[in-house]
Design a protein around this motif. Structure first.
Motif, PDB file in Angstrom:
ATOM      1  N   UNK A  55       0.844  -1.205   0.000  1.00 17.14           N
ATOM      2  CA  UNK A  55       0.000   0.000   0.000  1.00 17.14           C
ATOM      3  C   UNK A  55       0.870   1.243   0.000  1.00 17.14           C
ATOM      4  N   UNK A  56       1.883   1.267   0.866  1.00 15.92           N
ATOM      5  CA  UNK A  56       2.796   2.413   0.912  1.00 15.92           C
ATOM      6  C   UNK A  56       3.456   2.629  -0.450  1.00 15.92           C
ATOM      7  N   UNK A  57       3.962   1.554  -1.027  1.00 12.63           N
ATOM      8  CA  UNK A  57       4.675   1.656  -2.302  1.00 12.63           C
ATOM      9  C   UNK A  57       3.794   2.172  -3.423  1.00 12.63           C
ATOM     10  N   UNK A  58       2.561   1.683  -3.491  1.00 14.26           N
ATOM     11  CA  UNK A  58       1.652   2.147  -4.536  1.00 14.26           C
ATOM     12  C   UNK A  58       1.285   3.620  -4.340  1.00 14.26           C
ATOM     13  N   UNK A  59       1.022   4.000  -3.095  1.00 20.26           N
ATOM     14  CA  UNK A  59       0.704   5.403  -2.840  1.00 20.26           C
ATOM     15  C   UNK A  59       1.894   6.302  -3.169  1.00 20.26           C
ATOM     16  N   UNK A  60       3.096   5.852  -2.852  1.00 20.38           N
ATOM     17  CA  UNK A  60       4.287   6.661  -3.100  1.00 20.38           C
ATOM     18  C   UNK A  60       4.587   6.752  -4.588  1.00 20.38           C
ATOM     19  N   UNK A  61       4.622   5.596  -5.260  1.00 21.83           N
ATOM     20  CA  UNK A  61       5.082   5.599  -6.646  1.00 21.83           C
ATOM     21  C   UNK A  61       3.982   5.917  -7.657  1.00 21.83           C
ATOM     22  N   UNK A  62       2.853   5.278  -7.540  1.00 20.73           N
ATOM     23  CA  UNK A  62       1.793   5.468  -8.525  1.00 20.73           C
ATOM     24  C   UNK A  62       1.024   6.763  -8.276  1.00 20.73           C
ATOM     25  N   UNK A  63       0.674   7.016  -6.995  1.00 22.19           N
ATOM     26  CA  UNK A  63      -0.119   8.202  -6.669  1.00 22.19           C
ATOM     27  C   UNK A  63       0.738   9.405  -6.290  1.00 22.19           C
ATOM     28  N   UNK A  64       2.055   9.246  -6.300  1.00 19.72           N
ATOM     29  CA  UNK A  64       3.000  10.330  -6.024  1.00 19.72           C
ATOM     30  C   UNK A  64       2.788  10.977  -4.656  1.00 19.72           C
ATOM     31  N   UNK A  65       2.465  10.170  -3.660  1.00 21.99           N
ATOM     32  CA  UNK A  65       2.213  10.704  -2.322  1.00 21.99           C
ATOM     33  C   UNK A  65       3.515  10.858  -1.538  1.00 21.99           C
ATOM     34  N   UNK A  85      -1.287   6.286  15.111  1.00 27.38           N
ATOM     35  CA  UNK A  85      -0.747   5.026  14.585  1.00 27.38           C
ATOM     36  C   UNK A  85      -0.481   5.128  13.086  1.00 27.38           C
ATOM     37  N   UNK A  86      -1.399   5.761  12.361  1.00 24.01           N
ATOM     38  CA  UNK A  86      -1.205   5.944  10.914  1.00 24.01           C
ATOM     39  C   UNK A  86       0.012   6.830  10.667  1.00 24.01           C
ATOM     40  N   UNK A  87       0.132   7.931  11.394  1.00 22.32           N
ATOM     41  CA  UNK A  87       1.273   8.841  11.222  1.00 22.32           C
ATOM     42  C   UNK A  87       2.586   8.122  11.532  1.00 22.32           C
ATOM     43  N   UNK A  88       2.608   7.317  12.589  1.00 23.21           N
ATOM     44  CA  UNK A  88       3.830   6.579  12.944  1.00 23.21           C
ATOM     45  C   UNK A  88       4.216   5.588  11.851  1.00 23.21           C
ATOM     46  N   UNK A  89       3.227   4.894  11.287  1.00 25.66           N
ATOM     47  CA  UNK A  89       3.514   3.940  10.211  1.00 25.66           C
ATOM     48  C   UNK A  89       4.052   4.661   8.976  1.00 25.66           C
ATOM     49  N   UNK A  90       3.434   5.798   8.650  1.00 23.69           N
ATOM     50  CA  UNK A  90       3.883   6.569   7.481  1.00 23.69           C
ATOM     51  C   UNK A  90       5.323   7.038   7.682  1.00 23.69           C
ATOM     52  N   UNK A  91       5.634   7.569   8.851  1.00 19.22           N
ATOM     53  CA  UNK A  91       6.996   8.056   9.087  1.00 19.22           C
ATOM     54  C   UNK A  91       8.001   6.898   9.133  1.00 19.22           C
ATOM     55  N   UNK A  92       7.595   5.742   9.638  1.00 18.41           N
ATOM     56  CA  UNK A  92       8.488   4.570   9.621  1.00 18.41           C
ATOM     57  C   UNK A  92       8.795   4.171   8.177  1.00 18.41           C
ATOM     58  N   UNK A  93       7.737   4.140   7.335  1.00 21.18           N
ATOM     59  CA  UNK A  93       7.944   3.810   5.928  1.00 21.18           C
ATOM     60  C   UNK A  93       8.909   4.796   5.276  1.00 21.18           C
ATOM     61  N   UNK A  94       8.675   6.093   5.454  1.00 17.53           N
ATOM     62  CA  UNK A  94       9.518   7.078   4.784  1.00 17.53           C
ATOM     63  C   UNK A  94      10.933   7.113   5.352  1.00 17.53           C
ATOM     64  N   UNK A  95      11.113   6.760   6.608  1.00 18.85           N
ATOM     65  CA  UNK A  95      12.476   6.654   7.151  1.00 18.85           C
ATOM     66  C   UNK A  95      13.231   5.543   6.421  1.00 18.85           C
ATOM     67  N   UNK A  96      12.631   4.352   6.367  1.00 19.49           N
ATOM     68  CA  UNK A  96      13.304   3.239   5.693  1.00 19.49           C
ATOM     69  C   UNK A  96      13.438   3.486   4.195  1.00 19.49           C
ATOM     70  N   UNK A  97      12.425   4.116   3.604  1.00 18.16           N
ATOM     71  CA  UNK A  97      12.512   4.458   2.184  1.00 18.16           C
ATOM     72  C   UNK A  97      13.696   5.372   1.924  1.00 18.16           C
ATOM     73  N   UNK A  98      13.860   6.402   2.765  1.00 19.95           N
ATOM     74  CA  UNK A  98      14.928   7.379   2.521  1.00 19.95           C
ATOM     75  C   UNK A  98      16.318   6.803   2.749  1.00 19.95           C
TER      76      UNK A  98
END
Length: 153
Positions: A55-65, A85-98
């Motif tokens: 879900x994170x990957x699709x939102x980031x790459x396809x939907x440019x979020x 909880x949603x904000x923490x998950x989003x920031x965890x994803x973007x930390x590992x992504x970066x």
């Protein structure tokens, strides 16, 4: 790919293919600990499931979020989670992504079984070096969480 393996396992009676599909993803960097089959799984290491990662990957790459727009979208996708909880998950994803984005700038040729693939970067012209703190976005998310649940942040 998993659907194809399940179909082949059922159609041709190849039990090994079912075992491959049901095996937990692991980097296999730690030795097995005797009683446990796997002492290290990718989901435990990342702190998120592969379903969430998709879900994170699709939102980031396809939907440019980015972090803020992804957070806003995920609030409606995951109503069972709190805003924090949603904000923490989003920031965890973007930390590992970066901290791992640079690894995706040179990829060996590979087969892409679906429209979305984190490996396919032929048309991906985004930067590959990020500030892993995402300080502006983290502050914006904290402000949004505060609006959703006053006094929580």
């Amino acid at each position: 790919l998993k659907a194809m393996l399940r179909e082949a396992a059922a159609r041709y009676g190849i039990e090994t293919l079912s075992e491959i599909v049901s095996a937990p993803p692991t980097a296999e960097l730690r030795p097995n600990s005797g009683a446990q089959e796997h002492s290290q799984t990718d989901e435990d290491d990342m702190g998120m499931t592969y379903e969430e990662l998709g879900i994170f990957g699709r939102l980031r790459k396809i939907d440019h979020c980015g972090p803020v727009s992804m957070y806003r979208r995920l609030l409606s996708i995951w109503p069972e989670l709190t805003a924090k909880e949603v904000a923490d998950k989003v920031m965890r994803f973007f930390f590992y992504y970066s901290i791992n984005r640079h690894k995706m700038t040179t990829v060996t040729p590979s087969y892409h079984a679906e429209n979305y693939s984190p490996d396919d970067n032929r048309f991906d012209l985004r930067p590959f070096v990020y500030d892993a703190s995402w300080s502006w976005q983290r502050e914006a998310l904290n402000n949004l969480v505060e609006l959703e649940t006053p006094g929580l942040v």
